[in-house]
Design an enzyme around this catalytic site. Structure first.
Site, PDB file in Angstrom:
ATOM      1  N   TYR A   1       0.845  -1.283  -0.016  1.00 36.64           N
ATOM      2  CA  TYR A   1       0.135  -0.115  -0.347  1.00 36.64           C
ATOM      3  C   TYR A   1       0.168   0.648   0.308  1.00 36.64           C
ATOM      4  CZ  TYR A   1      -4.045  -3.241   1.343  1.00 36.64           C
ATOM      5  OH  TYR A   1      -4.738  -4.197   0.827  1.00 36.64           O
TER       6      TYR A   1
ATOM      7  N   TYR B   1     -12.659  -7.672   6.705  1.00 34.42           N
ATOM      8  CA  TYR B   1     -11.439  -7.815   6.232  1.00 34.42           C
ATOM      9  C   TYR B   1     -10.897  -9.336   6.011  1.00 34.42           C
ATOM     10  CZ  TYR B   1      -6.539  -7.352   3.679  1.00 34.42           C
ATOM     11  OH  TYR B   1      -5.802  -7.586   3.024  1.00 34.42           O
TER      12      TYR B   1
ATOM     13  N   ASP C   1     -13.039 -16.740   9.185  1.00 31.62           N
ATOM     14  CA  ASP C   1     -11.528 -16.558   8.901  1.00 31.62           C
ATOM     15  C   ASP C   1     -11.013 -16.265   9.953  1.00 31.62           C
ATOM     16  OD1 ASP C   1      -9.742 -15.024   8.457  1.00 31.62           O
ATOM     17  OD2 ASP C   1     -10.137 -13.446   6.432  1.00 31.62           O
TER      18      ASP C   1
ATOM     19  N   LYS D   1      -0.761 -16.771   8.388  1.00 28.75           N
ATOM     20  CA  LYS D   1      -0.777 -15.849   9.152  1.00 28.75           C
ATOM     21  C   LYS D   1       0.469 -16.467  10.838  1.00 28.75           C
ATOM     22  CE  LYS D   1      -3.166 -11.386   9.047  1.00 28.75           C
ATOM     23  NZ  LYS D   1      -2.402 -10.600   8.895  1.00 28.75           N
TER      24      LYS D   1
HETATM   25  C1  LIG Z   1      -9.221 -12.220   8.746  1.00 25.68           C
HETATM   26  C2  LIG Z   1      -8.278 -12.032   7.580  1.00 25.68           C
HETATM   27  N1  LIG Z   1      -7.980 -12.472   6.874  1.00 25.68           N
HETATM   28  C3  LIG Z   1      -7.201 -12.882   5.525  1.00 25.68           C
HETATM   29  C4  LIG Z   1      -6.161 -12.232   5.215  1.00 25.68           C
HETATM   30  C5  LIG Z   1      -5.925 -12.071   3.806  1.00 25.68           C
HETATM   31  O1  LIG Z   1      -4.168 -13.164   4.381  1.00 25.68           O
HETATM   32  P1  LIG Z   1      -2.962 -12.494   3.747  1.00 25.68           P
HETATM   33  O2  LIG Z   1      -2.535 -10.920   4.559  1.00 25.68           O
HETATM   34  O3  LIG Z   1      -1.870 -13.532   4.835  1.00 25.68           O
HETATM   35  O4  LIG Z   1      -3.011 -12.777   2.081  1.00 25.68           O
HETATM   36  C6  LIG Z   1      -6.325 -11.027   6.663  1.00 25.68           C
HETATM   37  C7  LIG Z   1      -4.876 -10.332   6.079  1.00 25.68           C
HETATM   38  O5  LIG Z   1      -4.219  -9.200   7.186  1.00 25.68           O
HETATM   39  C8  LIG Z   1      -7.047 -11.414   7.772  1.00 25.68           C
HETATM   40  O6  LIG Z   1      -6.076 -10.337   8.783  1.00 25.68           O
END
Ligand SMILES: Cc1ncc(COP(=O)(O)O)c(C=O)c1O
Length: 426
Positions: free
Chosen positions: A14, A141, A242, A271
């Site tokens: 970004y 997100y 997620d 992560k």
């Molecule tokens: C809740 C959530 N899902 C998906 C992602 C995307 O993961 P990545 O950045 O490893 O593609 C993130 C990244 O911050 C996230 O916080």
């Protein structure tokens, strides 16, 4: 380091090539500290975007990587398997909610989300039903790839930029009741109305359990999640959680869904899976979903990335899971939560502060004005900490091994920033 080259040619997340912001050159990291090229040490309040839960340069994670690299660092996963993948998936299934029985390994969080959405679509296709919509929450997100973007908050994201390319899904209001507040049932009204109206076209609900991360650092009431699970069961819609940001202890439970005592149909993790060492993610599901998908026309799940099940990443992830199995994270996150609960309310006295909130090893200060990124970042580095806010959100997600003095130093640095006019814009 050739920072002029970096500034001219390397794109950071970004950032603009026209007006690139300062990047700080890191040469090494140890425990909770990052070391810059000029010898400065900063205490990490971010766990490298919430992944380095055990801290940096951990002897057991290092040993796992060293041992594996001498055997095989990568091999294709099609038609081949290996011990690191088997070890990891055994541990993952042991830690995850009991109903989850199958693991699909992928490369990053965003891809884990893509995989989960594809699983849900293939599930309904196999059942002979055409369901192509997802119901999700505002302020959410889920990543930067196309399908992940399409279920990310439509206002606070790239939706308008990619209009026409992104499929249009259904967004319900995000819960207003905070984790520590008294539950207000009306929080579920909009979600209930949207599910009731559209359930025959909805393949799955996807959401971040308990903490909506990059979409607003909102920490909400477990009853909302319980209600969502009940409604998904009532309407026969799959529930995808997620847990890419929340998984592996960050909220004080191994998985955030445990706060609500519910199980998802599909779970995404990433992560902290490798303790922040390298990129790896997993999408887990039930036998019912997996067998239905594979009983459909395609006869299999249609996905298979080149670096699927990377042995090096799996070996480190297994070592990270072994560290979690020792359960020290429970005491550590409890201690961090206790410190945030004592220290953050003091910051609410500043006019600039709109709200403070915390849960587990997450502390958030929401301000009334957006930060001036260049100025506040420089200020934090001067104070000897690494905190990277966005918009009006100054948040801390420190490594679990952080000691009270580290947390105090992080919060002190945030407080000192609140006193500096130049750290904020608008
Ligand atoms: C809740 C959530 N899902 C998906 C992602 C995307 O993961 P990545 O950045 O490893 O593609 C993130 C990244 O911050 C996230 O916080």
């Amino acid at each position: 380091m050739d920072l002029t080259f970096d500034r001219r040619h390397i794109w950071h997340p970004y950032t603009s090539t026209l007006t690139p912001l300062t990047c700080y050159p890191v040469t090494s990291a140890q425990g909770v500290s990052l070391y810059f090229e000029d010898g400065r040490e900063v205490i990490d309040g971010m766990s490298s975007w919430w992944s380095a839960i055990h801290g940096y340069n951990h002897p057991e994670l290092n040993a796992a990587a060293h041992a594996q690299i001498d055997k095989v660092s990568h091999v294709m996963f099609g038609g081949i398997t290996h011990q690191p993948a088997i070890d990891l998936c055994k541990k993952l299934l042991a830690l995850a909610p009991d109903n989850l029985q199958h693991v699909f390994l992928a490369d990053s969080g965003s891809v884990a989300v893509e995989v989960s959405l594809k699983m849900a679509l293939q599930y309904w296709h196999a059942k002979g039903e055409s369901r192509s919509k997802f119901l999700t929450l505002r302020d959410g997100y889920h990543g930067d790839t196309f399908a992940a973007m399409s279920v990310t908050d439509p206002d606070n994201s790239m939706h308008s930029l990619y209009k026409g390319f992104l499929p249009e899904h259904i967004f319900a209001n995000s819960p207003k009741t905070g984790f520590w507040q008294e539950w207000d049932e009306s929080d579920l009204d909009d979600f209930t109305a949207k599910l009731t109206r559209h359930h025959t076209e909805i393949a799955a609900v996807i959401l971040e359990p308990i903490v909506q991360g990059a979409g607003g650092m909102r920490i909400y009431h477990p009853k909302f999640l319980q209600g969502v699970r009940e409604l998904c069961d009532q309407f026969g819609v799959l529930l995808i959680l997620d847990e890419i940001a929340t998984g592996f202890g960050r909220t004080g439970k191994m998985f955030a869904c445990e706060h609500a005592a519910i199980e998802p149909d599909i779970l995404c993790v990433g992560k902290a899976l490798t303790g922040g060492y390298m990129t790896l993610s997993a999408t887990m599901t039930t036998s019912k979903v997996a067998d239905t998908v594979c009983g459909g026309e395609a006869g299999c799940f249609m996905h298979g990335p080149t670096f699927m099940g990377n042995p090096l990443a799996c070996a480190v992830a297994t070592a990270s899971m072994a560290l979690l199995e020792r359960n020290e994270w429970q005491q550590q996150t409890k201690q961090i939560e206790q410190l945030f609960s004592e220290l953050l309310p003091n910051l609410a006295q500043y006019d600039l502060v709109a709200d403070v909130r915390w849960l587990g090893a997450i502390g958030v200060v929401e301000t009334k004005r957006p930060v001036n990124m260049e100025a506040i970042q420089a200020h934090f580095v001067e104070q000897g900490v690494w905190i990277r806010p966005f918009g009006k959100l100054i948040y801390m997600m420190p490594p679990f091994i952080s000691q009270p003095e580290h947390i105090e130093k992080l919060v002190d640095a945030v407080e000192s920033a609140l006193k500096r006019e130049e750290c904020f814009s608008g």
